[in-house]
Enzyme design. Sequence first.
Site, PDB file in Angstrom:
ATOM      1  N   HIS A 403      39.741  46.812  44.154  1.00  0.00           N
ATOM      2  CA  HIS A 403      39.578  46.643  43.035  1.00  0.00           C
ATOM      3  C   HIS A 403      41.267  46.187  43.444  1.00  0.00           C
ATOM      4  O   HIS A 403      42.610  46.183  44.432  1.00  0.00           O
ATOM      5  CB  HIS A 403      40.436  47.029  41.622  1.00  0.00           C
ATOM      6  CG  HIS A 403      41.110  46.643  40.888  1.00  0.00           C
ATOM      7  ND1 HIS A 403      39.979  45.397  39.752  1.00  0.00           N
ATOM      8  CD2 HIS A 403      42.622  46.731  40.132  1.00  0.00           C
ATOM      9  CE1 HIS A 403      41.671  45.387  38.599  1.00  0.00           C
ATOM     10  NE2 HIS A 403      42.534  45.948  38.880  1.00  0.00           N
ATOM     11  N   ASP A 420      48.274  43.879  36.605  1.00  0.00           N
ATOM     12  CA  ASP A 420      46.749  44.208  36.624  1.00  0.00           C
ATOM     13  C   ASP A 420      46.028  43.434  35.973  1.00  0.00           C
ATOM     14  O   ASP A 420      46.227  43.602  34.859  1.00  0.00           O
ATOM     15  CB  ASP A 420      46.331  46.043  36.789  1.00  0.00           C
ATOM     16  CG  ASP A 420      45.659  46.251  37.374  1.00  0.00           C
ATOM     17  OD1 ASP A 420      44.551  45.158  37.258  1.00  0.00           O
ATOM     18  OD2 ASP A 420      45.504  47.314  37.243  1.00  0.00           O
ATOM     19  N   CYS A 471      38.855  40.291  40.014  1.00  0.00           N
ATOM     20  CA  CYS A 471      39.580  40.696  40.086  1.00  0.00           C
ATOM     21  C   CYS A 471      40.778  39.604  40.958  1.00  0.00           C
ATOM     22  O   CYS A 471      42.124  39.215  40.980  1.00  0.00           O
ATOM     23  CB  CYS A 471      40.235  42.195  40.418  1.00  0.00           C
ATOM     24  SG  CYS A 471      38.267  42.573  41.826  1.00  0.00           S
TER      25      CYS A 471
END
Length: 515
Positions: A403, A420, A471
């Site tokens: 990630h 995030d 992401c």
Amino acid sequence: MISLKRSASPDFSSSARPTKAPRVESSPNSPTLTTRWKGLVYDWCTLIVETINQSFYYLPPMTQLLQPSGTATITQMPLESEASLSSDHSTTQSSSSSDASNKNSSQEVDRVSEHPPRWIRPSRPRVLVGQQGIHKARKPREHIHAQLHKEHVREHMRKELYNLERAKGYSSDFSTFKAFLDYKARVEDLSRLPSSPTPSASFYAPLDSQSSRPRNVGAESHTTEGLRRALERARDSLNAPGPAKPFLPTLDQLRISDRQADERIERRLRPKTIIPESLPPAEAAEAERLLSDRKFSAKFAREQVAHKDLTRLQPGQWLNDEIINFYGALIMSRSEALENSKENVDRKGKGKATAIRVHYFNTYFWTKLLTGYTQSKLNKWTKKVDIFAKDVVIIPVNHSNMHWTAAAINFRKKRIESYDSLGGPRPEVFKKLRSYLQDEHRDKKKKDFDFTGWQDYCPEDTPRQENGVDCGVFTMQFLETIARGEEHFPFGQKNMRFMRQRMVLEISRTKLADR
């Protein structure tokens, strides 16, 4: 002297034959033929029982097996010691010896049970004895449709959670949502493990066209317990009462009204940025042509992107280090160009500079920082750069090769920031960056860093991804926006196709497009 006499020859005539012995009536105490047969059968049964005990399990005493009613007690329990077995057997046999016809058998059982075999294994359970015969006690087995039922329950919970998220603004379809749940569960599982400083081959594995995730990176999807917790959080967030209106003094009301007036003026002077969902047809066609060009290659500063790297910008693909670092170099180049332009007022001259002084650390910085400041020799990374003279330091962070998130050290606002696209804080980012500031300040300034007024910043309105592959795109757009001095991100999941196409053109032109 012994004399040997010749015996007379035997007479084989019928008159000389021996007569049949007279029949003697048996007394009540003498065993009859039937009793003898019972004893023989009992001996054989005892031998069989002892053989079974030696091989598998322990049986109850023979008196329970020979009861006419056949109502032996069914038990399954660990065996006791030999002494307790003897007393238990003797008590059971003495109570069942009331019948006179079985008296001899009962005595034999008492004799055997007083001295149980030494090879009895006390850790084994007893054999089940009853009307149906003797059978081995088995562990209860799961129903053949149990797994199917559990999967049906999990699917129902996923649908309920999907409907709750749709009510909160989720816009993707159900299949994408299931893949997102699986990706988020794997990221949460990896976050509980210690971070690995070495890259994993699985992170850059090619994606499966059907599942839109790496083939060799896998874990089971959300368990029932995890789905249950997610459902509880979703229900609580929907059913929670709104925040109570705080009491605002007059001075605070004036400040709020002034701030609102400033925001209205700012919106008039700088209208809200509306990001399209895709490029115009001509530019979209150019992006598709570049993605299909196998000879594509782009170089900028110390970074290089080949065709295999550029294909990572196709929908459903993770971004790799080459794309991230190339785009980060473009961000830093734009910042340096604005800082050196004539339109920017130097801090040493008149007024205040309008450009943001930015420094970019590439993707390998975080890997080195996990190893340690001294061990990785991070002091050599800033031989020609004074990061304490910058306005902001931007850093792409890779978590367990699964990630991407964005981090920033904002010297202007005294904040260590973390963004995030999955939501939630990243405490390890704040801890590591604070440690880096302390070590770097000691190395360059020869004293401790002053953290007075500094805070950890993680905004709750950070845009969220709705799948398991975007992401990296979110991370680079976070860093690009921060490098322009903006705090609000005007993009979301629906703009990811446009962002990917625009990044293809920017990399091919080695220049960021105007915002």
